[in-house]
Design a protein around this motif. Sequence first.
Motif, PDB file in Angstrom:
ATOM      1  N   SER A 192       0.810  -1.225   0.000  1.00  0.00           N
ATOM      2  CA  SER A 192       0.000   0.000   0.000  1.00  0.00           C
ATOM      3  C   SER A 192       0.843   1.275   0.000  1.00  0.00           C
ATOM      4  N   GLU A 216      -6.278   4.076  -5.973  1.00  0.00           N
ATOM      5  CA  GLU A 216      -7.404   3.177  -5.705  1.00  0.00           C
ATOM      6  C   GLU A 216      -6.917   1.765  -5.409  1.00  0.00           C
ATOM      7  N   LEU A 219      -5.792   1.873  -1.786  1.00  0.00           N
ATOM      8  CA  LEU A 219      -6.919   1.906  -0.852  1.00  0.00           C
ATOM      9  C   LEU A 219      -7.665   0.581  -0.818  1.00  0.00           C
ATOM     10  N   ARG A 222      -5.519  -1.245   1.817  1.00  0.00           N
ATOM     11  CA  ARG A 222      -5.663  -0.671   3.158  1.00  0.00           C
ATOM     12  C   ARG A 222      -6.448   0.623   3.069  1.00  0.00           C
ATOM     13  N   GLN A 223      -7.412   0.764   3.960  1.00  0.00           N
ATOM     14  CA  GLN A 223      -8.258   1.957   3.959  1.00  0.00           C
ATOM     15  C   GLN A 223      -7.722   3.053   4.875  1.00  0.00           C
ATOM     16  N   ASP A 224      -6.652   2.773   5.613  1.00  0.00           N
ATOM     17  CA  ASP A 224      -6.174   3.725   6.620  1.00  0.00           C
ATOM     18  C   ASP A 224      -4.876   4.408   6.213  1.00  0.00           C
ATOM     19  N   TRP A 229      -5.633   8.600   0.340  1.00  0.00           N
ATOM     20  CA  TRP A 229      -6.870   9.378   0.274  1.00  0.00           C
ATOM     21  C   TRP A 229      -6.601  10.787  -0.269  1.00  0.00           C
ATOM     22  N   ASP A 248     -12.396  13.155  -0.426  1.00  0.00           N
ATOM     23  CA  ASP A 248     -11.225  12.276  -0.275  1.00  0.00           C
ATOM     24  C   ASP A 248     -10.114  12.963   0.508  1.00  0.00           C
TER      25      ASP A 248
END
Length: 376
Positions: A192, A216, A219, A222-224, A229, A248
Motif C-alpha cells: 500500500s 485506488e 486503498l 488498506r483503507q487507513d 486518500w 477524499d
Amino acid sequence: MTDGDNEALLRKLAARLGFLKQDPKNRRLLLETADLALEAGDPDQAIALLERAGQVDSLSFSELNVLGLAAIKAKRFDLAVECFETVARETGEDEPGPRFNLAWSLAVLSRSEEALPVLTDQTARILPQAATLKVQLLHKLGNLDEAMDQAKQLLECHPEHPGLLGAVSVLAIDCEDLELAAETAARAGEQSDALTTLGTLALGEEDAATARRVFERALAIRQDVPRAWVGRGLAKLLDQDPLDAARDIEKGAELFGDHLGSWIAAGWARFVGQDYAEARRIFEHALALDPTFSEAHGSMAVIEIQEGLLSSAAERVKVATRLDRNCFSAAFARTLLASADGDQDKARVIFEKAVNVPIGKDGRTIAQSLAKMGLR
C-alpha cells in the motif's frame, strides 16, 4: 485457514475449555487453551483465560507473550505495552519479537518517542518489520536525515521486504529523492505505501488518470493510508471534480490529523466547488492547528474576498506574506484584490476564470498548484 480447519480448531478449543472446568487451576492447560483461543480468533477469550492465572506481574514469560499478542489483536494496546515491557526488559535483545511488539503498541498509542529507542539496531537488523517501523518512526518524528541513513543501512539487511521498501519510498518522496522513491516502490509490488508513492509520482507528473488508478489500488489493500486518500482527492481535483476531491482529501487529512497541506488543499477543493461555507470551516480549522501557517492566513484572505470583506482580507494577506513571502494563497489573494478594485462580484468572476486557466511563468493552473501543495 479453511472452514474445515477452523471448525476443527473450535472443537479443540471447546474440548480444552471442558478440561479446564475439571481442572481450573492447571496453569499449563490455561496457557494452551489461551493459545488456542488466540489462534481461533478470539483474543478476548484468551485474555480472560490468562487473567485467571493472576496479575501481569505474576505471569510467566510465555503467558505474558500470549497475553500481549491477544491484547494487540483485541486492540487493548495499553495492556500489550504492560506485557511486552516486562518481557523486553527481562529478555533484552536476545528476543527481538517482544521488543518489536512493544514498539508497535507504543506507536499505535501515538507514543512514538518512547517507541523508537525500543527498536535497537540489533532488533531492526534481525526483524524486517522492526526495520520498517524504525524508518517510519524516524520519519514521523521529523528526523529525515537519520531516517534516510537508517533506511539505506536496513535495506542492505532486508533488501526485498515489501513493507520496508514501501516505507523507504514514502520517506524518499519527502526527502525529494524521486529516483530512490520510484526504485523502492517498484520493487515492493502490491504494497500500500509503495503504491501510494507511485501514485504520488504520477500526480507530480500531472498524470491524474494513472495516479487515481494507483491510489485506488492502494486503498483496496488498506483503507487507513492518509496519503492515498489525499492523493486520490488531488487527482480528482486535477480532473475538475472538486467536491468529490474534497471528500477524499478531508478523509486523508482526518487520518493524518495535523498535516496542514492536506487541510488547505481540502479547503481549496471546497472553494473551487463553490462550497464556500465549508471552505471557511476547513481553513479556520487549519488556522487553529497552526496560527503561524501562512497558507491558512492567505486562504482565509481569499474567502474574505469572496465574502466582500476586502479590508480584512488585505490585512490577512499582510500577515501571510510576513510569515512566508512565497505564500501561494497570499499571492493569489493579492492579485484578486488588485484586479477587483474593491468589487466583490468582479473578484469572484476573476477567481472562477482563473481556477483552470494557466497562470504564472510555469503555466500551472491553480488546481495544479493546489495538488502540489497537498503533497507537501
